[in-house]
Each structure stands twice: as C-alpha cells, then as structure tokens.
Design an enzyme around this catalytic site. Structure first.
Site, short mmCIF file in Angstrom:
data_model
loop_
_atom_site.label_atom_id
_atom_site.label_comp_id
_atom_site.label_asym_id
_atom_site.label_seq_id
_atom_site.Cartn_x
_atom_site.Cartn_y
_atom_site.Cartn_z
N HIS A 1 41.03 41.99 4.32
CA HIS A 1 41.63 42.73 5.42
C HIS A 1 41.52 41.97 6.75
O HIS A 1 41.89 42.49 7.80
CB HIS A 1 40.90 44.09 5.52
CG HIS A 1 41.65 45.13 6.27
ND1 HIS A 1 41.10 45.85 7.32
CD2 HIS A 1 42.91 45.62 6.12
CE1 HIS A 1 41.98 46.71 7.78
NE2 HIS A 1 43.08 46.60 7.08
N LYS B 1 42.08 39.42 9.90
CA LYS B 1 43.20 38.88 10.67
C LYS B 1 42.64 37.81 11.60
O LYS B 1 41.95 38.14 12.58
CB LYS B 1 43.90 39.96 11.50
CG LYS B 1 44.59 41.05 10.68
CD LYS B 1 43.74 42.26 10.50
CE LYS B 1 44.54 43.37 9.84
NZ LYS B 1 43.68 44.39 9.25
N ASP C 1 43.87 24.53 16.81
CA ASP C 1 43.19 23.30 17.24
C ASP C 1 41.70 23.49 17.52
O ASP C 1 41.11 22.69 18.25
CB ASP C 1 43.87 22.73 18.49
CG ASP C 1 45.27 22.19 18.19
OD1 ASP C 1 45.56 21.93 17.01
OD2 ASP C 1 46.07 22.06 19.14
N HIS D 1 46.17 52.40 15.23
CA HIS D 1 45.67 51.50 14.19
C HIS D 1 44.52 50.63 14.68
O HIS D 1 43.95 49.86 13.91
CB HIS D 1 46.83 50.62 13.70
CG HIS D 1 46.53 49.81 12.49
ND1 HIS D 1 46.31 48.43 12.52
CD2 HIS D 1 46.39 50.16 11.19
CE1 HIS D 1 46.08 47.99 11.30
NE2 HIS D 1 46.11 49.01 10.47
N LYS E 1 40.88 49.18 15.92
CA LYS E 1 39.51 49.34 15.46
C LYS E 1 38.59 48.83 16.57
O LYS E 1 38.36 47.63 16.71
CB LYS E 1 39.26 48.54 14.18
CG LYS E 1 40.28 48.85 13.05
CD LYS E 1 41.43 47.88 13.08
CE LYS E 1 42.29 47.89 11.83
NZ LYS E 1 42.72 49.12 11.30
N ASP F 1 27.62 52.03 25.23
CA ASP F 1 27.05 52.00 26.58
C ASP F 1 27.93 51.18 27.53
O ASP F 1 29.14 51.36 27.54
CB ASP F 1 25.61 51.50 26.53
CG ASP F 1 24.69 52.47 25.79
OD1 ASP F 1 25.03 53.66 25.73
OD2 ASP F 1 23.65 52.04 25.26
#
Length: 481
Positions: free
Chosen positions: A225, A227, A232, A399, A401, A406
């Site tokens: 999952h 991404k 470079d 979508h 996450k 704090d």
C-alpha cells in the site's frame, strides 16, 4: 477402481473430507493469525461451515511469509554490500544529531518501532490535494538527471496515468534510470500494454506480489500500500495519493477527493530509497541505485520514515497508533478513510479521553467500500459513546491518513486506522517533529473539521434496526477485512 459419483457414499466421503480440511484450516488459523479476534473470526466458520469458508480462507486467510522474510534478509545483506562504497558518514551524523536534540523526546518509543532511525535536518512541505501533489511530483521528475523511483498501490491507465507514463518515457529517453513498482492487486485493472510501453521505452517496471507463482492469483490478502517517489536522491514524496483521475476529483460520486502528501528533502530520503529497494528486490531480485548526498544542510526538522508490514517481527503499524495516542497530553487528531480499530487502539482512545485529551477522528461521509463503511460507522457510534469526537467530512471522499499529536508531532503516510493497515498491508508513514510543520497540519485539519459534521449519540439511535444489523455483521468480519 471405479468411483461411483452417484453413490450416496461418495457425497458422504466428500463432506467428511471437507470437514477434515476445515478442521486443519481452523487449526492453521489459530496458529498463524496474530489476533484473537481474527483467529476466532476464521476458526469458528472453518470448523462449523467449511464448505462455505474454505475457499475464502484460501484467498484471504493464508499468512505464510517465510519466503518474503528470507528474501528481505537476503536483500538486506546484498544492500549492505552494494552500499558499502557510499559515503554514509553525513547520514550517520544526522541520526546522532537527532538523538541529541530536545525534540527527540517527543517521539517517545516511536523511533524504536522501525528499522530506520530518526534523522535531523530534513525539509518538509505539505501538499494538501491531488493537484498540488502531482504538480510537485511531475515538476520534480521533469528535473531528474540520474534516477527516478516511483511506487504506488494503484496506477490507472487514465488521463493522469497516461501523463505519468509519457513523462517517464521522456526521462528514460534522456538517459535517466526509471524504476516503477505497483501492487498487483491494487492495480489489477492496469492493462499489460501500459507496462509494456514503458518497458519498450527503457523504463524498468514490475508488479509487487507477496507470493510468487500461480497461487498468488488466488491469494489477495497482502498488499503493498506504499506510495513513494524519490528523484535523484534529493527530493521525495510520501502520502495517501495513488495515480488515477479520481485523486484529482475525477470520480463524480467521490469528488472532491480529499488527500494529503508530503514533499521531503534531506537524509530521510535514504530511508525511502531503502524501503523501495527492499520491495524492488522482492519483485525483481535486483537492487536499484541508491543515491546519498555528500552533505546535508544544517537547518531542518526531525523526521523518521516508519515502514511497516506483515513480515515485521512486531505489529509496527498498530504499535505506532497506540504510542501516538498514549503519548498525547493535550490532543490527538486522526484522519482516516476507514475506522476499524482493534481492541488495544480503541482502549487507547478511550483512555486518552479519560486523561482529558482532545481526541478527534475524521472519517468520510461517503463510502468507497460499503462493508468497511458499515463497520466503521458502528465503531464510530461506540467511540462517540466513549467520549471520542467523531466527524464525517462532507464535501467529498476523505482518503488522507494524518495523525497530529499535541503541538510538535505529526504523521502523514499510507496507513489507515484499520486492521488491514495494522497487520496485512505494507505501509510507510513519515513522522515529523517540528512546531511550525505541526502548525501547518493543524491549520489544514481545522479547515477539514470546519467542513465536517460531528457524529452524535442521536445518529446511532436514529439508525434503522436493519442498518444496525448490517453494521454488526460487518463488524463481525472486520478483523479479516
């Protein structure tokens, strides 16, 4: 010996064999599924109704990762040999600097959860939607001179996917080494012609499959999952976006799509490259080039890349959520498209409320997976009764996450607050310790909460009994969703 398939004995033997296989599979589930809830959710149906559950268990329940663990260890050994000639001294110095900083203490046990250390002097930039994310990614790839690493769970052959394909082909024609990794399950709709065109143009592209051989066609439970984009060794990207028009608002039922990515530069990019290299080695038995700068700027923030997966010796992702919630003294804000906490995480949320912490969770108001949405809704109702403030994002599908703890600690990546991310998926999250960046994340989340509707106890009471029944059935199977 001729078998009479019309004999009543044949069907008796067949049923007996199925029940025997069900008992064996139930024992396998008890020994291999990591949680008691998941083990029971599989073992009971396998024991009592194996003719309905054996095939689903074959598809969704197998948990053999010995081959992956062995390959990862081999990859680590080969990577250490391949990386021996690189100049690691500046990178090690950033790790030591991080440990000596005052902000390091804010992470508590989090640096010990992963294999990769916390590092000082990184630069981070918040990317708060699909346009900002892919504009930045495409601009970075345009400037690539040596190596481009691209990894996504989903790649679609649509307008955005074709634009990425053409850009990568152009850079490969210029002599840039381009490596593309996608998940075989997540990108099941990607036509073979898409990959073949890239290969014909000199791009190295492969699918990640957690099991090798023909059986992987039927075993879809474990997914990569992550991404990741690294250009470079100097500029990287991590977050929740995949490659598809829906991430730019192209899906009418889910538009506008709400997601978050982070642009990164600094020593933590070595960790993103290492994560990519491990996955690439599993898919190809080869290592991509790793680029480390000779020096890093002296100003920047503390970052840690937390890679997690089912082959970890401990449940890294679940433990991260636990520690993030337990460490909060003033607030913990979480956004996730799915809200299916295990007992430990749910208890941590309740305890945080009792400590007086401002606990908020933002989830979607529209479903992309109806069973998961139903289970999430029931957990949300129970969380509200425990004092957690639950919100549904109204404009479109949420979508992103994101975790904010704090005033200093934030986490943005690919991991959802659900059992799949806790124990089944390969995920990666960027932890950042910096007051200014946390302020930016806070400002972003405040805008999201302003566009959300708070879930109340009345919402649960107003839910039809048939809907409540559906939610409870969805929750029963939530440990294996």
């Amino acid at each position: 010996m001729h078998m009479d398939y019309h004999s009543p004995y044949f069907f008796g033997y067949l049923l007996g064999l199925i029940h025997l296989l069900g008992v064996v599979a139930a024992l396998h589930a008890l020994f291999t599924v990591r949680t008691a809830q998941g083990a029971i959710a599989w073992a009971m149906p396998l024991f009592f109704i194996p003719y309905l559950t054996l095939i689903p268990y074959l598809i969704f329940g197998a948990r053999s990762f010995y081959a992956y663990i062995k390959a990862r260890r081999q990859a680590n050994q080969e990577m250490h040999v391949a990386m021996a000639n690189l100049n690691w001294r500046p990178w090690v110095e950033e790790a030591l600097t991080a440990r000596e900083s005052e902000s390091y203490a804010a992470l508590r046990a989090m640096p010990k959860l992963g294999r990769m250390p916390c590092l000082a002097n990184n630069q981070v930039k918040l990317l708060v939607n699909g346009k900002a994310t892919f504009d930045a990614i495409f601009a970075a790839i345009e400037k690539a001179r040596d190596v481009v690493l691209v990894q996504f769970f989903i790649i679609h052959d649509d307008t955005l996917g074709k634009a990425l394909q053409q850009l990568l082909l152009r850079k490969a024609a210029e002599g840039v080494q381009v490596f593309v990794l996608y998940d075989r399950v997540g990108s099941h709709a990607l036509p073979a012609s898409y990959s073949q065109q890239l290969r014909n143009g000199g791009v190295q592209i492969h699918a990640f499959a957690t099991r090798r051989g023909w059986f992987n066609r039927f075993q879809v439970n474990f997914r990569n999952h992550r991404k990741i984009v690294v250009v470079d060794g100097l500029l990287g990207f991590i977050g929740g976006h995949n490659v598809g028009d829906e991430y730019l608002g192209g899906h009418p039922q889910l538009s506008p799509w709400r997601d978050t990515h982070v642009q990164i530069s600094g020593p933590v990019l070595a960790c993103l490259q290492e994560s990519f290299a491990e996955d690439w080695y599993w898919a190809t038995r080869q290592l991509p080039p790793l680029i480390l700068p000779d020096a890093y700027p002296d100003n920047g923030v503390l970052c840690q890349a937390l890679a997690s997966g089912p082959a970890d010796p401990q449940e890294t992702c679940s433990l991260f959520f636990l520690e993030a919630i337990h460490s909060a003294t003033r607030r913990v804000w979480i956004t996730s498209p799915y809200f299916i906490p295990d007992e430990a995480v749910f208890a941590a949320l309740r305890l945080a409320v009792l400590r007086g912490v401002d606990v908020r969770v933002l989830i979607p108001s529209r479903p992309d997976h109806r069973i998961v949405y139903a289970a999430s809704s029931l957990f949300a109702f129970e969380a509200v009764r425990a004092g957690v403030r639950m919100f549904r994002y109204q404009p479109g599908f949420l979508h992103q996450k994101v975790v904010l703890v704090d005033d200093e600690v934030s986490a943005i990546g690919s991991a959802n607050l659900d059992n799949r991310s806790f124990r089944l998926n390969f995920e990666i999250t960027l932890l950042t310790v910096d007051r200014n960046f946390a302020d930016q994340v806070e400002h972003m989340l405040i805008k999201d909460f302003e566009q959300a509707r708070e879930i109340t106890a009345e919402d649960s009471r107003d839910t039809h009994r048939l809907q409540q029944l559906g939610m409870r059935i969805a929750r029963l199977i939530s440990p294996i969703l």
